[in-house]
Design a protein around this motif. Structure first.
Motif, PDB file in Angstrom:
ATOM      1  N   LEU A  68      45.683 -53.225 106.346  1.00 28.58           N
ATOM      2  CA  LEU A  68      46.409 -52.938 105.060  1.00 28.58           C
ATOM      3  C   LEU A  68      45.702 -51.983 104.146  1.00 28.58           C
ATOM      4  CD1 LEU A  68      48.033 -56.249 104.729  1.00 28.58           C
ATOM      5  CD2 LEU A  68      49.312 -54.674 104.871  1.00 28.58           C
ATOM      6  N   SER A  69      44.749 -51.950 104.010  1.00 26.75           N
ATOM      7  CA  SER A  69      43.626 -51.401 103.374  1.00 26.75           C
ATOM      8  C   SER A  69      43.031 -49.617 103.743  1.00 26.75           C
ATOM      9  CB  SER A  69      42.437 -52.051 102.890  1.00 26.75           C
ATOM     10  OG  SER A  69      41.502 -51.704 103.555  1.00 26.75           O
ATOM     11  N   ARG A  70      43.462 -49.795 104.729  1.00 24.98           N
ATOM     12  CA  ARG A  70      43.533 -48.652 105.606  1.00 24.98           C
ATOM     13  C   ARG A  70      44.943 -47.436 105.011  1.00 24.98           C
ATOM     14  NH1 ARG A  70      43.237 -49.000 111.269  1.00 24.98           N
ATOM     15  NH2 ARG A  70      45.684 -48.338 111.104  1.00 24.98           N
ATOM     16  N   ARG A  94      39.660 -50.824 100.624  1.00 26.38           N
ATOM     17  CA  ARG A  94      38.686 -52.229 100.386  1.00 26.38           C
ATOM     18  C   ARG A  94      38.640 -53.549  98.939  1.00 26.38           C
ATOM     19  NH1 ARG A  94      36.017 -52.435 106.435  1.00 26.38           N
ATOM     20  NH2 ARG A  94      37.519 -51.868 107.911  1.00 26.38           N
ATOM     21  N   ASP A  95      37.724 -52.280  98.572  1.00 27.43           N
ATOM     22  CA  ASP A  95      37.601 -53.294  96.970  1.00 27.43           C
ATOM     23  C   ASP A  95      39.150 -53.754  96.559  1.00 27.43           C
ATOM     24  OD1 ASP A  95      35.080 -52.962  97.665  1.00 27.43           O
ATOM     25  OD2 ASP A  95      34.617 -52.103  95.970  1.00 27.43           O
ATOM     26  N   ILE A  96      40.088 -52.473  96.170  1.00 24.44           N
ATOM     27  CA  ILE A  96      41.424 -53.017  95.573  1.00 24.44           C
ATOM     28  C   ILE A  96      42.007 -54.072  96.696  1.00 24.44           C
ATOM     29  CG2 ILE A  96      43.516 -51.695  95.783  1.00 24.44           C
ATOM     30  CD1 ILE A  96      42.411 -49.082  95.485  1.00 24.44           C
ATOM     31  N   PHE A  97      42.508 -53.623  98.006  1.00 17.06           N
ATOM     32  CA  PHE A  97      42.575 -54.709  98.566  1.00 17.06           C
ATOM     33  C   PHE A  97      42.628 -56.124  98.541  1.00 17.06           C
ATOM     34  CE2 PHE A  97      46.594 -55.386 100.513  1.00 17.06           C
ATOM     35  CZ  PHE A  97      46.457 -56.338 101.812  1.00 17.06           C
ATOM     36  N   TYR A  98      40.763 -56.663  98.908  1.00 18.37           N
ATOM     37  CA  TYR A  98      40.544 -57.462  98.414  1.00 18.37           C
ATOM     38  C   TYR A  98      40.580 -58.273  97.857  1.00 18.37           C
ATOM     39  CZ  TYR A  98      39.407 -57.416 103.767  1.00 18.37           C
ATOM     40  OH  TYR A  98      39.562 -57.593 105.337  1.00 18.37           O
ATOM     41  N   GLY A  99      40.556 -57.327  96.288  1.00 16.77           N
ATOM     42  CA  GLY A  99      39.929 -57.648  94.876  1.00 16.77           C
ATOM     43  C   GLY A  99      38.564 -57.902  95.156  1.00 16.77           C
ATOM     44  N   MET A 100      37.519 -57.643  96.202  1.00 18.64           N
ATOM     45  CA  MET A 100      36.305 -57.824  95.318  1.00 18.64           C
ATOM     46  C   MET A 100      35.748 -56.763  96.698  1.00 18.64           C
ATOM     47  SD  MET A 100      35.832 -61.863  97.894  1.00 18.64           S
ATOM     48  CE  MET A 100      36.849 -62.016  96.476  1.00 18.64           C
ATOM     49  N   THR A 101      34.058 -56.644  97.142  1.00 18.03           N
ATOM     50  CA  THR A 101      34.157 -55.779  98.238  1.00 18.03           C
ATOM     51  C   THR A 101      34.299 -56.492  99.654  1.00 18.03           C
ATOM     52  OG1 THR A 101      31.481 -56.736  98.460  1.00 18.03           O
ATOM     53  CG2 THR A 101      31.997 -54.670  96.306  1.00 18.03           C
ATOM     54  N   PHE A 119      54.884 -55.223  98.730  1.00 17.71           N
ATOM     55  CA  PHE A 119      53.523 -55.289  99.109  1.00 17.71           C
ATOM     56  C   PHE A 119      52.409 -55.590  98.265  1.00 17.71           C
ATOM     57  CE2 PHE A 119      50.030 -53.513  98.947  1.00 17.71           C
ATOM     58  CZ  PHE A 119      49.236 -52.508 100.199  1.00 17.71           C
ATOM     59  N   ARG A 120      52.517 -55.552  97.498  1.00 19.92           N
ATOM     60  CA  ARG A 120      51.946 -56.192  96.234  1.00 19.92           C
ATOM     61  C   ARG A 120      52.020 -58.164  96.288  1.00 19.92           C
ATOM     62  NH1 ARG A 120      54.561 -52.197  92.581  1.00 19.92           N
ATOM     63  NH2 ARG A 120      55.798 -53.560  91.680  1.00 19.92           N
ATOM     64  N   THR A 121      53.052 -58.265  96.644  1.00 20.02           N
ATOM     65  CA  THR A 121      53.181 -60.088  97.141  1.00 20.02           C
ATOM     66  C   THR A 121      52.628 -59.805  98.501  1.00 20.02           C
ATOM     67  OG1 THR A 121      55.397 -59.778  95.559  1.00 20.02           O
ATOM     68  CG2 THR A 121      54.916 -62.073  97.434  1.00 20.02           C
ATOM     69  N   LEU A 122      52.511 -59.633  98.891  1.00 17.15           N
ATOM     70  CA  LEU A 122      51.772 -59.614 100.235  1.00 17.15           C
ATOM     71  C   LEU A 122      50.454 -59.550  99.905  1.00 17.15           C
ATOM     72  CD1 LEU A 122      51.685 -60.625 103.999  1.00 17.15           C
ATOM     73  CD2 LEU A 122      51.928 -57.719 103.519  1.00 17.15           C
ATOM     74  N   MET A 140      45.512 -62.228  99.214  1.00 13.05           N
ATOM     75  CA  MET A 140      44.074 -62.229  98.786  1.00 13.05           C
ATOM     76  C   MET A 140      43.896 -63.686  98.286  1.00 13.05           C
ATOM     77  SD  MET A 140      42.942 -59.797  95.162  1.00 13.05           S
ATOM     78  CE  MET A 140      43.575 -58.344  95.935  1.00 13.05           C
ATOM     79  N   ASP A 141      45.080 -64.103  96.830  1.00 12.54           N
ATOM     80  CA  ASP A 141      44.834 -65.581  96.401  1.00 12.54           C
ATOM     81  C   ASP A 141      45.581 -66.807  96.876  1.00 12.54           C
ATOM     82  OD1 ASP A 141      43.902 -63.814  94.433  1.00 12.54           O
ATOM     83  OD2 ASP A 141      45.617 -63.490  93.431  1.00 12.54           O
ATOM     84  N   LYS A 142      46.053 -66.735  97.706  1.00 17.11           N
ATOM     85  CA  LYS A 142      47.002 -67.755  98.455  1.00 17.11           C
ATOM     86  C   LYS A 142      46.143 -68.318  99.440  1.00 17.11           C
ATOM     87  CE  LYS A 142      50.443 -67.828  94.986  1.00 17.11           C
ATOM     88  NZ  LYS A 142      51.719 -66.897  95.163  1.00 17.11           N
ATOM     89  N   ARG A 143      46.330 -67.430 100.342  1.00 23.15           N
ATOM     90  CA  ARG A 143      45.636 -67.454 101.794  1.00 23.15           C
ATOM     91  C   ARG A 143      44.457 -66.781 102.443  1.00 23.15           C
ATOM     92  NH1 ARG A 143      49.423 -69.662 105.625  1.00 23.15           N
ATOM     93  NH2 ARG A 143      47.300 -70.760 106.456  1.00 23.15           N
ATOM     94  N   THR A 144      43.001 -67.359 101.801  1.00 18.08           N
ATOM     95  CA  THR A 144      41.934 -66.892 102.536  1.00 18.08           C
ATOM     96  C   THR A 144      41.795 -67.310 102.855  1.00 18.08           C
ATOM     97  OG1 THR A 144      41.512 -68.115 100.485  1.00 18.08           O
ATOM     98  CG2 THR A 144      41.352 -65.857  99.626  1.00 18.08           C
ATOM     99  N   ASP A 145      42.395 -68.766 103.532  1.00  9.65           N
ATOM    100  CA  ASP A 145      42.140 -69.392 104.790  1.00  9.65           C
ATOM    101  C   ASP A 145      42.092 -68.317 105.928  1.00  9.65           C
ATOM    102  OD1 ASP A 145      44.388 -69.693 103.926  1.00  9.65           O
ATOM    103  OD2 ASP A 145      44.926 -71.874 105.598  1.00  9.65           O
ATOM    104  N   VAL A 146      43.615 -67.612 106.277  1.00  8.92           N
ATOM    105  CA  VAL A 146      43.760 -66.848 107.386  1.00  8.92           C
ATOM    106  C   VAL A 146      43.017 -65.627 107.529  1.00  8.92           C
ATOM    107  CG1 VAL A 146      45.955 -65.730 108.363  1.00  8.92           C
ATOM    108  CG2 VAL A 146      46.211 -67.480 106.627  1.00  8.92           C
ATOM    109  N   GLN A 147      42.630 -65.633 108.305  1.00  9.94           N
ATOM    110  CA  GLN A 147      40.871 -64.709 109.145  1.00  9.94           C
ATOM    111  C   GLN A 147      42.035 -63.600 109.420  1.00  9.94           C
ATOM    112  OE1 GLN A 147      37.783 -65.813 108.435  1.00  9.94           O
ATOM    113  NE2 GLN A 147      39.249 -66.963 107.413  1.00  9.94           N
ATOM    114  N   ASN A 148      41.355 -62.341 109.126  1.00 10.95           N
ATOM    115  CA  ASN A 148      41.502 -61.186 109.759  1.00 10.95           C
ATOM    116  C   ASN A 148      41.955 -60.923 110.921  1.00 10.95           C
ATOM    117  OD1 ASN A 148      42.239 -59.707 107.307  1.00 10.95           O
ATOM    118  ND2 ASN A 148      39.990 -59.250 107.647  1.00 10.95           N
TER     119      ASN A 148
END
Length: 104
Positions: free
Chosen positions: A44-46, A65-72, A14-17, A22-30
């Protein structure tokens, strides 16, 4: 495999996902994730928030969401989110209803 090892491996996966999104695929849109897979970063954050709440840990949607996104969420949207075309938005409406329903 013992139960504790299984839990630790699942948590590591889960942490790897999370880190990958968060870091490698910020280009992938929700919206693309939801349309293709039926879940997105918000899901995932829910799920993270729900797991915390089930264990008596008070956590609201924004904290999760802050935890999962690493930002607001606002910072994420401003930095990474792109506009979705009407076709993607229509697909999202269907996918959201099928996979999330009334939850957000």
């Amino acid at each position: 495999m013992d139960k504790q090892t299984q839990i630790e491996l699942e948590a590591a996966a889960f942490r790897t996902l999370r880190d990958h999104l968060m870091d490698k695929r910020t280009d992938v849109q929700n919206i693309d994730m939801m349309n293709l897979a039926g879940f997105c970063r918000n899901c995932l954050s829910r799920w993270y928030q729900e797991a915390a709440n089930e264990r008596g840990i008070e956590m609201d949607k924004n904290q999760a969401r802050d935890i999962f996104y690493g930002m607001t969420m606002d910072d994420w949207k401003a930095t990474y989110q792109t506009d979705a075309n009407p076709e993607k938005q229509a697909e999202f409406e269907v996918s959201f209803k099928e996979n999330v329903g009334g939850k957000d």
